[in-house]
Design a protein around this motif. Structure first.
Motif, PDB file in Angstrom:
ATOM      1  N   GLN A   1       0.755  -0.813  -0.225  1.00  0.00           N
ATOM      2  CA  GLN A   1      -0.357  -0.067   0.300  1.00  0.00           C
ATOM      3  C   GLN A   1       1.164   1.367  -0.091  1.00  0.00           C
TER       4      GLN A   1
ATOM      5  N   PHE B   1       2.852   1.798  -3.537  1.00  0.00           N
ATOM      6  CA  PHE B   1       1.603   2.160  -4.118  1.00  0.00           C
ATOM      7  C   PHE B   1       1.341   3.286  -4.156  1.00  0.00           C
TER       8      PHE B   1
ATOM      9  N   VAL C   1       2.632  -3.000  -7.656  1.00  0.00           N
ATOM     10  CA  VAL C   1       2.793  -3.751  -6.574  1.00  0.00           C
ATOM     11  C   VAL C   1       1.996  -4.581  -6.652  1.00  0.00           C
ATOM     12  N   GLN C   2       2.483  -5.953  -5.701  1.00  0.00           N
ATOM     13  CA  GLN C   2       2.125  -7.201  -5.993  1.00  0.00           C
ATOM     14  C   GLN C   2       2.538  -7.607  -4.498  1.00  0.00           C
ATOM     15  N   ALA C   3       0.977  -8.035  -3.702  1.00  0.00           N
ATOM     16  CA  ALA C   3       1.167  -8.338  -1.869  1.00  0.00           C
ATOM     17  C   ALA C   3       0.882  -9.456  -1.903  1.00  0.00           C
ATOM     18  N   PHE C   4       1.303 -10.362  -1.601  1.00  0.00           N
ATOM     19  CA  PHE C   4       0.187 -11.369  -1.642  1.00  0.00           C
ATOM     20  C   PHE C   4       1.234 -12.393   0.190  1.00  0.00           C
ATOM     21  N   PRO C   5      -0.108 -13.325   0.118  1.00  0.00           N
ATOM     22  CA  PRO C   5       0.338 -14.521   1.626  1.00  0.00           C
ATOM     23  C   PRO C   5       1.352 -15.572   0.701  1.00  0.00           C
TER      24      PRO C   5
ATOM     25  N   ARG D   1       2.913 -14.520 -11.902  1.00  0.00           N
ATOM     26  CA  ARG D   1       2.725 -15.000 -10.206  1.00  0.00           C
ATOM     27  C   ARG D   1       3.221 -15.952  -9.240  1.00  0.00           C
TER      28      ARG D   1
ATOM     29  N   ARG E   1      -7.011   3.961  -9.211  1.00  0.00           N
ATOM     30  CA  ARG E   1      -6.259   2.915  -8.623  1.00  0.00           C
ATOM     31  C   ARG E   1      -6.533   2.824  -7.755  1.00  0.00           C
ATOM     32  N   GLU E   2      -7.152   1.891  -7.082  1.00  0.00           N
ATOM     33  CA  GLU E   2      -6.945   2.230  -5.405  1.00  0.00           C
ATOM     34  C   GLU E   2      -6.001  -0.188  -4.750  1.00  0.00           C
ATOM     35  N   GLN E   3      -5.257  -0.003  -3.643  1.00  0.00           N
ATOM     36  CA  GLN E   3      -5.184  -0.785  -3.695  1.00  0.00           C
ATOM     37  C   GLN E   3      -5.501  -1.969  -3.130  1.00  0.00           C
TER      38      GLN E   3
ATOM     39  N   ASN F   1      -6.599  -9.849 -12.017  1.00  0.00           N
ATOM     40  CA  ASN F   1      -7.784  -8.944 -10.680  1.00  0.00           C
ATOM     41  C   ASN F   1      -7.771  -8.667 -11.617  1.00  0.00           C
TER      42      ASN F   1
ATOM     43  N   LEU G   1      -4.975 -15.121  -7.000  1.00  0.00           N
ATOM     44  CA  LEU G   1      -5.537 -14.096  -7.372  1.00  0.00           C
ATOM     45  C   LEU G   1      -6.721 -13.041  -6.434  1.00  0.00           C
TER      46      LEU G   1
ATOM     47  N   HIS H   1      -6.657 -13.790  -2.814  1.00  0.00           N
ATOM     48  CA  HIS H   1      -6.131 -13.291  -2.216  1.00  0.00           C
ATOM     49  C   HIS H   1      -4.562 -11.827  -1.991  1.00  0.00           C
ATOM     50  N   ALA H   2      -4.701 -11.729  -2.935  1.00  0.00           N
ATOM     51  CA  ALA H   2      -3.158 -10.739  -3.791  1.00  0.00           C
ATOM     52  C   ALA H   2      -3.958  -9.248  -4.037  1.00  0.00           C
ATOM     53  N   PHE H   3      -3.304  -8.688  -3.290  1.00  0.00           N
ATOM     54  CA  PHE H   3      -3.125  -7.141  -3.391  1.00  0.00           C
ATOM     55  C   PHE H   3      -2.553  -6.662  -4.142  1.00  0.00           C
ATOM     56  N   GLU H   4      -3.361  -5.698  -4.761  1.00  0.00           N
ATOM     57  CA  GLU H   4      -2.232  -5.047  -6.418  1.00  0.00           C
ATOM     58  C   GLU H   4      -3.379  -4.005  -6.491  1.00  0.00           C
ATOM     59  N   PRO H   5      -3.218  -3.377  -7.592  1.00  0.00           N
ATOM     60  CA  PRO H   5      -3.521  -1.984  -7.674  1.00  0.00           C
ATOM     61  C   PRO H   5      -4.710  -1.960  -8.537  1.00  0.00           C
TER      62      PRO H   5
END
Lengths: 195, 415
Positions: A30, A33, A39-43, A68, B2-4, B139, B169, B171-175
């Motif tokens: 975040q 961003f 950005v790509q954040a993931f568990p 990915r 765009r939002e994260q 996403n 996808l 569970h991934a955070f992206e813009p």
């Protein structure tokens, strides 16, 4: 926009269920961003269990991110639980000029990881008692936010302003403690670096 | 703007902007965040005129969606894996009755062995249930496909499944850019059901049809499903033009066809595209956004001129091969194109760039088998087979392989 130490910049967090490992990656994403990056954040997905080893990832880039796969060659590693050091291959794939931030009250030599510090250089290594700092501020020992602030200062990959903004976006009205925590982590590393 | 956002939250908010009237929901990993997100929006009053029903099972979720849809309500639900299987009977009914339900499937493997991670075995197992199946590459596409899915479902009165790779996808955070209401309104008018249960004008939805008419009714259903290709092209084209992104049943590069083309679907597309970009045009990538109905003509055009088509699949048909390849082979029947199947990314094993590079390198050396598994550890398989041969009662393979791969005391890292 901050300057990434490397573009794209790949970060991996290790910790245990309940320490906020996944949230750390989300907050970093975040913040990056907000700094203007893709950005790509993931568990590293799985069943959620308190105390179990957990990994999360964050890719930061000035170009769109299509890949990915998990981060196997991180530029920075945040370790929220030092008891993992000798159980999990936490340093796997670490870049030679990478960064390492560890939450611990001990030193690198006490932790038995001098070779890692030699590999990346002392300026890229940080250890701080993130859990203790968190407890002092919020009464809760969850180390993720302090450690993230410290990692931000250590790497220079994200700005403190964006980290604070990310914390506020995530925690809403209950953000004040966490804003203090992210600043505490940031300042702790900056103080060491400046010394 | 765009939002994260987390994929699931973004999907929930996109679905909310499509204004469903009824959302029957039952939780299952990795889908749960989607219906949780919708539930919160309903509770907060952000989604008006919507009834969120917590039901007792996936079978009930789809049954309630069928009832609601037949009563004239825009109906939505989401599920995954065993949950999708548990709905199977109702899925065929929703399609057979021509009810325009939209459902997100957060793709996940099917047990046994129990596995909560991502592949596409669940949706592929239901490919013949009569629903439109769309697969999101990322996403943003998952978000973009939902308004089109509702519009498509309601225009042709066929249910639509939007398949989104679980965890990778969801569970991934992206813009991400959420759809604007005016863009949705431009393609998705207020729901006008083709058929509705109305006490003032009674109709029978779900008449029993015997041998005298079953074939004709099924033929009509097939024609109706096939009409999704034209309808999707028109709706997706119109919506994509508004939002400034591309949505197509078949995602194909505009440039000259490559000698080798990888055909795949879902979230591995980006990884494969990254690797293909290293080959200087020797390898092309074609993504199937629409899998049912199968866009055979568009696929033929997309791979025209290729010597070798590699179908990279996230599911397979035990004892036979793999589902997407069967359709690709049928579509390319009569051409001289060589077709190989590579099954990869099963049960959450990441499809890595290095594995894709190895696959392409094997193809380049002419060593890629007609059917193979990506990243298969042949040593593990051989040792297990040898163990089984030497024991009179070898016991279950799953536990034995697991003991070898994950030594005692070394748990896997999870979230």
């Amino acid at each position: 926009m901050t300057d990434l130490p490397r573009d794209p910049f790949h970060v991996r967090f290790h910790g245990r269920g309940g320490q906020g490992v996944v949230t750390a990656a989300e907050l970093l994403g975040q913040a990056a961003f907000f700094d203007g990056f893709e950005v790509q954040a993931f568990p590293s997905f799985g069943s959620e269990r308190m105390g179990a080893p957990v990994v999360s990832f964050c890719r930061i880039s000035s170009a769109p991110i299509r890949v990915r796969e998990p981060v196997t060659h991180p530029d920075a590693i945040g370790i929220l639980d030092a008891t993992l050091l000798h159980h999990v291959d936490v340093f796997g794939g670490l870049a030679d000029d990478g960064f390492v931030l560890i939450n611990s009250v001990r030193t690198a030599s006490d932790l038995g990881i001098e070779t890692v510090v030699e590999q990346i250089g002392a300026a890229h290594f940080g250890v701080l008692p993130a859990g203790d700092l968190a407890r002092a501020v919020s009464g809760r020992a969850r180390p993720n936010v302090v450690a993230l602030g410290a990692l931000g200062a250590l790497t220079g990959a994200v700005s403190l302003a964006s980290l604070e903004r990310a914390v506020r976006a995530r925690f809403g009205p209950a953000s004040d403690d966490n804003v203090r925590l992210i600043g505490a982590g940031f300042d702790a590393v900056r103080a060491v670096a400046g010394a | 703007m765009r939002e994260q956002l987390e994929g699931s939250q973004a999907i929930a908010r996109a679905v909310a902007r499509c204004r469903p009237h009824v959302v029957p929901a039952y939780p299952i990993t990795p889908q749960t965040h989607i219906v949780e997100g919708l539930g919160k929006l309903v509770k907060a009053g952000a989604l008006e005129h919507c009834e969120f029903i917590t039901v007792e099972s996936e079978f009930a979720a789809m049954s309630a969606a069928i009832g609601a849809s037949a009563a004239g309500a825009r109906s939505y639900t989401a599920t995954a894996s065993q949950g999708l299987l548990y709905m199977a009977e109702a899925l065929f009914n929703a399609a057979g009755l021509g009810l325009p339900i939209v459902m997100t499937v957060a793709n996940r493997a099917i047990g046994a062995p129990i596995n909560i991670w991502n592949d596409q075995s669940d949706a592929m197992s239901q490919r013949d249930c009569g629903w439109v199946q769309l697969y999101a590459a990322d996403n943003q596409e998952a978000v973009d496909l939902h308004p089109v899915a509702f519009a498509l479902a309601e225009q042709i009165s066929v249910p639509v499944m939007v398949c989104v790779d679980g965890f990778v996808l969801t569970h991934a955070f992206e813009p991400l850019e959420l759809p604007a209401l005016e863009d949705i309104d431009a393609v998705l008018p207020a729901y006008e059901p083709r058929q509705v249960l109305d006490p003032d004008e009674p109709v029978t939805i779900g008449a029993m049809v015997g041998p005298e008419a079953y074939t004709e009714v099924r033929y009509l259903a097939d024609q109706q499903l096939r009409s999704a290709q034209t309808a999707f092209a028109e709706l997706a084209g119109r919506y994509a033009a508004r939002i400034g992104r591309r949505i197509a049943a078949v995602r194909a590069p505009a440039e000259v066809p490559a000698r080798t083309v990888v055909v795949t679907l879902g979230s591995v597309l980006g990884t494969v595209e990254d690797v293909a970009a290293e080959t200087d045009g020797a390898v092309g990538v074609v993504g199937l956004t629409m899998y049912r109905p199968f866009p055979a003509q568009a696929l033929r055009e997309a791979v025209r001129g290729a010597d070798h088509v590699i179908v990279l699949e996230r599911a397979f048909s035990p004892g036979a091969g793999a589902p997407v390849t069967s359709d690709v082979r049928t579509a390319l029947y009569g051409t001289s194109t060589r077709i190989s199947t590579v099954v990869g990314g099963l049960g959450g094993r990441p499809v890595t760039r290095s594995a894709v590079r190895e696959m392409l390198s094997a193809a380049d050396r002419d060593e890629l088998a007609e059917f193979s598994f990506l990243d298969l550890d042949a040593g593990v398989v051989e040792r297990e087979l040898s163990r089984q041969r030497s024991a009179t009662r070898p016991g279950p393979a799953a536990a034995s392989v697991l003991r070898e791969v994950v030594p005692a005391g070394r748990g896997r890292e999870t979230s």
